[in-house]
Design a protein around this motif. Structure first.
Motif, PDB file in Angstrom:
ATOM      1  N   UNK A   1       0.835  -1.187   0.000  1.00 47.15           N
ATOM      2  CA  UNK A   1       0.000   0.000   0.000  1.00 47.15           C
ATOM      3  C   UNK A   1       0.873   1.241   0.000  1.00 47.15           C
ATOM      4  N   UNK A   2       0.411   2.278  -0.694  1.00 50.83           N
ATOM      5  CA  UNK A   2       1.085   3.569  -0.645  1.00 50.83           C
ATOM      6  C   UNK A   2       0.170   4.566   0.035  1.00 50.83           C
ATOM      7  N   UNK A   3       0.705   5.256   1.026  1.00 55.35           N
ATOM      8  CA  UNK A   3      -0.013   6.353   1.661  1.00 55.35           C
ATOM      9  C   UNK A   3       0.780   7.633   1.439  1.00 55.35           C
ATOM     10  N   UNK A   4       0.071   8.725   1.215  1.00 53.68           N
ATOM     11  CA  UNK A   4       0.684  10.047   1.079  1.00 53.68           C
ATOM     12  C   UNK A   4      -0.001  10.951   2.088  1.00 53.68           C
ATOM     13  N   UNK A   5       0.764  11.534   2.976  1.00 58.17           N
ATOM     14  CA  UNK A   5       0.186  12.262   4.110  1.00 58.17           C
ATOM     15  C   UNK A   5       0.955  13.554   4.374  1.00 58.17           C
ATOM     16  N   UNK A   6       0.283  14.465   5.053  1.00 57.07           N
ATOM     17  CA  UNK A   6       0.899  15.731   5.450  1.00 57.07           C
ATOM     18  C   UNK A   6       1.291  15.657   6.925  1.00 57.07           C
ATOM     19  N   UNK A   7       2.459  16.140   7.258  1.00 56.57           N
ATOM     20  CA  UNK A   7       2.873  16.221   8.662  1.00 56.57           C
ATOM     21  C   UNK A   7       2.095  17.361   9.307  1.00 56.57           C
ATOM     22  N   UNK A   8       1.219  16.980  10.254  1.00 58.24           N
ATOM     23  CA  UNK A   8       0.337  17.979  10.866  1.00 58.24           C
ATOM     24  C   UNK A   8       0.391  17.954  12.383  1.00 58.24           C
ATOM     25  N   UNK A   9       1.126  17.027  12.956  1.00 62.11           N
ATOM     26  CA  UNK A   9       1.197  16.919  14.414  1.00 62.11           C
ATOM     27  C   UNK A   9       2.277  15.919  14.806  1.00 62.11           C
ATOM     28  N   UNK A  10       2.295  15.566  16.083  1.00 61.33           N
ATOM     29  CA  UNK A  10       3.356  14.684  16.574  1.00 61.33           C
ATOM     30  C   UNK A  10       3.284  13.282  15.987  1.00 61.33           C
ATOM     31  N   UNK A  11       2.059  12.798  15.762  1.00 57.78           N
ATOM     32  CA  UNK A  11       1.913  11.455  15.208  1.00 57.78           C
ATOM     33  C   UNK A  11       2.467  11.343  13.806  1.00 57.78           C
ATOM     34  N   UNK A  12       2.033  12.228  12.919  1.00 53.57           N
ATOM     35  CA  UNK A  12       2.524  12.187  11.548  1.00 53.57           C
ATOM     36  C   UNK A  12       4.000  12.596  11.471  1.00 53.57           C
ATOM     37  N   UNK A  13       4.465  13.421  12.405  1.00 54.16           N
ATOM     38  CA  UNK A  13       5.893  13.764  12.452  1.00 54.16           C
ATOM     39  C   UNK A  13       6.717  12.517  12.776  1.00 54.16           C
ATOM     40  N   UNK A  14       6.151  11.655  13.622  1.00 53.47           N
ATOM     41  CA  UNK A  14       6.822  10.386  13.928  1.00 53.47           C
ATOM     42  C   UNK A  14       6.890   9.497  12.692  1.00 53.47           C
ATOM     43  N   UNK A  15       5.784   9.397  11.960  1.00 51.34           N
ATOM     44  CA  UNK A  15       5.768   8.561  10.754  1.00 51.34           C
ATOM     45  C   UNK A  15       6.791   9.054   9.740  1.00 51.34           C
ATOM     46  N   UNK A  16       6.967  10.380   9.663  1.00 51.76           N
ATOM     47  CA  UNK A  16       7.887  10.962   8.691  1.00 51.76           C
ATOM     48  C   UNK A  16       9.344  10.570   8.952  1.00 51.76           C
ATOM     49  N   UNK A  17       9.635  10.118  10.175  1.00 50.85           N
ATOM     50  CA  UNK A  17      10.997   9.694  10.518  1.00 50.85           C
ATOM     51  C   UNK A  17      11.260   8.234  10.180  1.00 50.85           C
ATOM     52  N   UNK A  18      10.217   7.509   9.786  1.00 46.21           N
ATOM     53  CA  UNK A  18      10.375   6.085   9.501  1.00 46.21           C
ATOM     54  C   UNK A  18      11.268   5.857   8.281  1.00 46.21           C
TER      55      UNK A  18
END
Length: 259
Positions: free
Chosen positions: A68-85
């Motif tokens: 699966x491909x997901x495309x997301x915007x960093x908008x808070x601490x949760x998505x900021x964490x995902x961006x470090x993966x």
């Protein structure tokens, strides 16, 4: 609709494709095989202090590779964490969730696929799977046109930008009118003001319009009622004029819901 699965998915690839916009491919076991365009997954944080998952729409589905491909915007601490993966990291996910777009409604018809901001990603897989004549109208803030190449592969592409740097200056409706575009069916995802305007446009033009609503969700499975929207009919779960976006949607016939 098929069942839901909770899996520990492996990150296959991640990259930043625009300011604060990230693209991530995830290896799944069962979710990719069951998913359809317009559905989403709930992605859980590896930080135990953040209990609620983040709902993220599906951008691409590779059933053969179970990815699966997901495309997301960093908008808070949760998505900021995902961006470090990075490749090889693991994330717990739940899905596929929601109802997806009713693609059979477009058979033999001209179709608009309309995305605004982070509502653009679901249009990629929809443009791949939907048969017939397709026109994508995508709304961006500026000239950072993420996913443009993917969308152009399967549809005629038009862009609207708030600052006028690319395409039509303004919003997606401005692009439709400027380019004198016509369609029989609309599939759309984006912020509520955009969906509200598209609903009015579709009613004015007597066009069937399906919208995917971007609401803040909590449980993702329809139990907590945190993402309800007003509806014309009485919900059989809450017994009021509400629809649960995560369970009954996120895709609705525009005339079914109040915006």
């Amino acid at each position: 609709m098929a069942g839901k699965y909770k899996e520990l998915a492996e990150v296959l690839k991640q990259e930043c494709i625009a300011p604060d916009i990230y693209s991530m491919w995830l290896q799944t076991d069962k979710i990719a095989e069951q998913a359809v365009p317009g559905q989403f997954i709930s992605v859980y944080s590896n930080d135990g202090s953040r209990l609620l998952p983040r709902p993220i729409s599906l951008c691409e589905i590779d059933k053969d590779k179970k990815a699966l491909r997901i495309v997301y915007r960093v908008a808070g601490k949760g998505t900021a964490e995902f961006a470090q993966c990075q490749k090889g990291d693991k994330l717990e996910i739940l899905g596929p969730l929601g109802n997806g777009f009713p693609m059979e409604r477009a058979e033999g018809k001209k179709v608009f696929l309309i995305g605004g901001g982070i509502g653009i990603p679901p249009m990629v897989e929809l443009s791949k799977q939907l048969p017939g004549e397709k026109t994508v109208i995508a709304g961006y803030r500026d000239d950072k046109l993420f996913l443009k190449e993917e969308l152009e592969r399967n549809a005629v592409f038009y862009a609207a930008t708030e600052d006028g740097s690319v395409g039509t200056k303004g919003n997606v409706l401005d692009a439709i009118r400027e380019n004198k575009l016509i369609a029989d069916v609309v599939y759309a995802c984006g912020p509520t003001p955009m969906l509200r305007a598209l609903k009015a446009y579709a009613q004015e033009q007597d066009i069937e319009c399906w919208i995917s609503m971007e609401e803040r969700m909590a449980c993702g499975i329809g139990a907590c009622l945190a993402c309800v929207c007003q509806s014309k009919e009485v919900d059989d779960h809450s017994h009021v004029h509400n629809k649960r976006v995560c369970k009954d949607g996120p895709v609705f016939l525009a005339t079914e819901v109040e915006l």
